[in-house]
Design an enzyme around this catalytic site. Structure first.
Site, PDB file in Angstrom:
ATOM      1  N   GLY A 248       0.976  -1.213  -0.154  1.00  0.00           N
ATOM      2  CA  GLY A 248      -0.062   0.036   0.029  1.00  0.00           C
ATOM      3  C   GLY A 248       1.016   1.277  -0.063  1.00  0.00           C
ATOM      4  O   GLY A 248       1.900   1.407   0.827  1.00  0.00           O
ATOM      5  N   ALA A 249       0.563   2.164  -0.851  1.00  0.00           N
ATOM      6  CA  ALA A 249       1.416   3.207  -0.929  1.00  0.00           C
ATOM      7  C   ALA A 249       1.782   3.972   0.124  1.00  0.00           C
ATOM      8  O   ALA A 249       3.185   4.325   0.558  1.00  0.00           O
ATOM      9  CB  ALA A 249       1.156   4.057  -2.049  1.00  0.00           C
TER      10      ALA A 249
ATOM     11  N   ASP B 191      -1.557   4.655  -6.191  1.00  0.00           N
ATOM     12  CA  ASP B 191       0.167   4.470  -5.952  1.00  0.00           C
ATOM     13  C   ASP B 191       0.946   5.598  -6.566  1.00  0.00           C
ATOM     14  O   ASP B 191       2.130   5.671  -6.155  1.00  0.00           O
ATOM     15  CB  ASP B 191       0.525   3.169  -6.800  1.00  0.00           C
ATOM     16  CG  ASP B 191       0.026   1.820  -5.781  1.00  0.00           C
ATOM     17  OD1 ASP B 191      -1.364   1.529  -6.116  1.00  0.00           O
ATOM     18  OD2 ASP B 191       0.688   1.391  -5.078  1.00  0.00           O
TER      19      ASP B 191
ATOM     20  N   ASN C  28      -2.847   2.993 -10.160  1.00  0.00           N
ATOM     21  CA  ASN C  28      -3.319   2.091  -9.014  1.00  0.00           C
ATOM     22  C   ASN C  28      -3.209   0.665  -9.402  1.00  0.00           C
ATOM     23  O   ASN C  28      -3.197   0.433 -10.638  1.00  0.00           O
ATOM     24  CB  ASN C  28      -4.621   2.625  -8.549  1.00  0.00           C
ATOM     25  CG  ASN C  28      -5.206   1.986  -7.277  1.00  0.00           C
ATOM     26  OD1 ASN C  28      -4.386   2.118  -6.338  1.00  0.00           O
ATOM     27  ND2 ASN C  28      -6.305   1.711  -7.124  1.00  0.00           N
ATOM     28  N   LYS C  29      -3.499  -0.135  -8.565  1.00  0.00           N
ATOM     29  CA  LYS C  29      -3.754  -1.515  -8.498  1.00  0.00           C
ATOM     30  C   LYS C  29      -4.396  -1.919  -9.956  1.00  0.00           C
ATOM     31  O   LYS C  29      -5.511  -1.491 -10.502  1.00  0.00           O
ATOM     32  CB  LYS C  29      -4.682  -2.107  -7.609  1.00  0.00           C
ATOM     33  CG  LYS C  29      -4.563  -3.710  -7.428  1.00  0.00           C
ATOM     34  CD  LYS C  29      -3.609  -4.578  -7.566  1.00  0.00           C
ATOM     35  CE  LYS C  29      -2.458  -3.989  -6.208  1.00  0.00           C
ATOM     36  NZ  LYS C  29      -1.035  -4.564  -6.986  1.00  0.00           N
TER      37      LYS C  29
ATOM     38  N   ARG D 291      10.342  -2.078  -5.472  1.00  0.00           N
ATOM     39  CA  ARG D 291       9.118  -1.992  -6.399  1.00  0.00           C
ATOM     40  C   ARG D 291       9.122  -0.731  -7.008  1.00  0.00           C
ATOM     41  O   ARG D 291       9.594   0.187  -6.708  1.00  0.00           O
ATOM     42  CB  ARG D 291       7.829  -1.908  -5.253  1.00  0.00           C
ATOM     43  CG  ARG D 291       7.491  -3.464  -4.550  1.00  0.00           C
ATOM     44  CD  ARG D 291       6.278  -3.257  -3.996  1.00  0.00           C
ATOM     45  NE  ARG D 291       5.258  -3.910  -4.945  1.00  0.00           N
ATOM     46  CZ  ARG D 291       4.170  -3.671  -4.544  1.00  0.00           C
ATOM     47  NH1 ARG D 291       3.571  -3.449  -3.302  1.00  0.00           N
ATOM     48  NH2 ARG D 291       3.139  -4.159  -5.551  1.00  0.00           N
TER      49      ARG D 291
ATOM     50  N   GLN E 104      -6.180  -8.586  -2.699  1.00  0.00           N
ATOM     51  CA  GLN E 104      -6.335  -7.571  -1.520  1.00  0.00           C
ATOM     52  C   GLN E 104      -7.722  -7.189  -1.019  1.00  0.00           C
ATOM     53  O   GLN E 104      -7.678  -6.704   0.107  1.00  0.00           O
ATOM     54  CB  GLN E 104      -5.193  -6.344  -1.952  1.00  0.00           C
ATOM     55  CG  GLN E 104      -3.757  -6.379  -2.160  1.00  0.00           C
ATOM     56  CD  GLN E 104      -3.610  -6.717  -3.496  1.00  0.00           C
ATOM     57  OE1 GLN E 104      -4.072  -7.429  -4.106  1.00  0.00           O
ATOM     58  NE2 GLN E 104      -2.223  -6.397  -3.685  1.00  0.00           N
TER      59      GLN E 104
HETATM   60  O1  MRU Z   1       0.449  -4.128  -4.722  1.00  0.00           O
HETATM   61  P1  MRU Z   1      -0.233  -3.243  -3.581  1.00  0.00           P
HETATM   62  O2  MRU Z   1      -1.243  -4.170  -2.796  1.00  0.00           O
HETATM   63  O3  MRU Z   1       0.859  -2.662  -2.821  1.00  0.00           O
HETATM   64  O4  MRU Z   1      -1.098  -2.090  -4.351  1.00  0.00           O
HETATM   65  C1  MRU Z   1      -1.689  -1.297  -3.573  1.00  0.00           C
HETATM   66  C2  MRU Z   1      -2.472  -0.471  -4.134  1.00  0.00           C
HETATM   67  O5  MRU Z   1      -2.871  -0.469  -5.602  1.00  0.00           O
HETATM   68  C3  MRU Z   1      -3.488   0.483  -3.294  1.00  0.00           C
HETATM   69  O6  MRU Z   1      -4.765   0.956  -3.958  1.00  0.00           O
HETATM   70  C4  MRU Z   1      -2.754   1.808  -3.248  1.00  0.00           C
HETATM   71  O7  MRU Z   1      -1.337   1.784  -2.820  1.00  0.00           O
HETATM   72  C5  MRU Z   1      -3.395   2.622  -2.295  1.00  0.00           C
HETATM   73  S1  MRU Z   1      -3.177   2.330  -0.774  1.00  0.00           S
HETATM   74  C6  MRU Z   1      -3.864   3.773   0.302  1.00  0.00           C
END
Ligand code: MRU
Length: 340
Positions: A45-46, A234, A243-244, A87, A193
């Site tokens: 999560g960012a 992100d 984003n995801k 990452r 997630q």
């Molecule tokens: O690969 P992840 O689980 O780190 O990806 C997370 C996301 O895409 C979230 O939507 C994003 O980081 C926002 S979290 C507040």
């Protein structure tokens, strides 16, 4: 609840790969352990990555045996490089490392004071993120009406931040104001997630949640079951939200159905010096797609694509909610120019 804590040279945080079936606490003591936790999404999560990045550099400082400031600074730079390598997409990871390193570079005292300054800066990042998420929640809650059903993708809740959450922070704030809302959570293949983390969090808060597979989003929208979409980010660049994976499909579907699509993120996720074409999308290992957990579901040797994120052009975004205000689409001109 605090998702990441500094305790005398150890970083305490939940292992998110084990949730929701097991609640395991990680005790991270080295930069290498932090790097592994980031790579494997134990810590994810960012905004949480921003705090983890700061604490990763703090671990290097705390455990350093360097006798000179130059040697200590060199060790911190190495730690920062190791953390950044894990990452490529969430900008907070880079932002967190750079913020702590910049503080260290500009410090003029001795070795022991420098260590203290680095740890203090990392703790500041965490404290600020907690406060920013509450402000995001408050600012975004004006967009939510009593009785709304909100669809979300991935997990942008407390687990993805230091405290409270971004997209789920908005949901929580509206709920705490007494609005009777419901959430539809996309499961978010391949790493689930939404199913594992968002559903777990919302159940804990007592907010009604219905889990769907990602390919059901269009159907539920076409049936009039979704009033709003809220996701996290992100990285937000001049022209797009990163984003995801799957966020872009949800945004296009929301647009087609006339459903507002909101993005909630702290300014530490803004990268307004760059455009979508500058962003590196993380490609993860094929096994995340060919398997669900340890169960293989695809034939041996099949070709696989596994981009972890996608890019949603701003034309699909109705508003961006940050800690200082809401940027509506009419404000995106000033947003693009970096007037935030
Ligand atoms: O690969 P992840 O689980 O780190 O990806 C997370 C996301 O895409 C979230 O939507 C994003 O980081 C926002 S979290 C507040």
């Amino acid at each position: 609840m605090r998702m990441i804590k500094w305790q005398n040279g150890t970083v305490i945080t939940p292992d998110q790969t084990k949730l929701p079936l097991q609640e395991v606490t990680l005790e991270i003591k080295t930069v290498e352990q932090m790097a592994e936790a980031i790579k494997t999404l134990r810590v994810r999560g960012a905004p949480l990555l921003g705090a983890a990045a700061g604490f990763g550099v703090a671990l290097a400082a705390y455990h350093s045996k360097a006798k000179s400031k130059e040697k200590l600074l060199a060790e911190l730079e190495t730690a920062g490089t190791v953390i950044k390598r894990q990452r490529p997409t969430a900008v907070n990871l880079f932002w967190g490392v750079d913020r702590v390193l910049n503080k260290a570079r500009s410090f003029s005292g001795g070795v022991e004071e420098l260590k203290a300054v680095v740890i203090e800066e990392a703790e500041k990042i965490a404290d600020e993120d907690a406060a920013q998420n509450r402000a995001i929640g408050k600012n975004g809650s004006v967009l939510i009406n009593d009785g709304d059903t909100i669809l979300t993708h991935c997990n942008a809740g407390e687990l993805a931040t230091v405290e409270y959450g971004t997209a789920l922070g908005v949901v929580r704030a509206a709920w705490e104001q007494g609005k009777k809302i419901k959430v539809i959570a996309d499961e978010t293949r391949p790493l689930l997630q939404g199913a594992r983390l968002t559903a777990y969090e919302l159940k804990r808060y007592g907010i009604p949640v219905t889990l769907i597979t990602d390919n059901m989003a269009g159907y539920v929208m076409s049936k009039g079951l979704v009033d709003k979409v809220i996701v996290g980010a992100d990285r937000i660049v001049q022209d797009a939200v990163v984003n995801k994976i799957g966020t872009y499909s949800v945004a296009v579907l929301a647009h087609e159905h006339g459903i507002p699509f909101y993005v909630a993120a702290p300014k530490s996720t803004f990268d307004l010096a760059h455009k979508a074409t500058d962003v590196i999308i993380e490609e993860r290992k094929p096994e995340e797609v060919t398997h669900i957990g340890s169960q293989q579901i695809a034939p041996d040797g099949v070709n696989v694509m596994n981009p972890a994120f996608d890019i949603t052009p701003l034309k699909y975004v109705s508003a961006i909610i940050c800690e200082s205000r809401v940027f509506y689409s009419k404000d995106f001109g000033e947003f693009r120019k970096g007037k935030v």
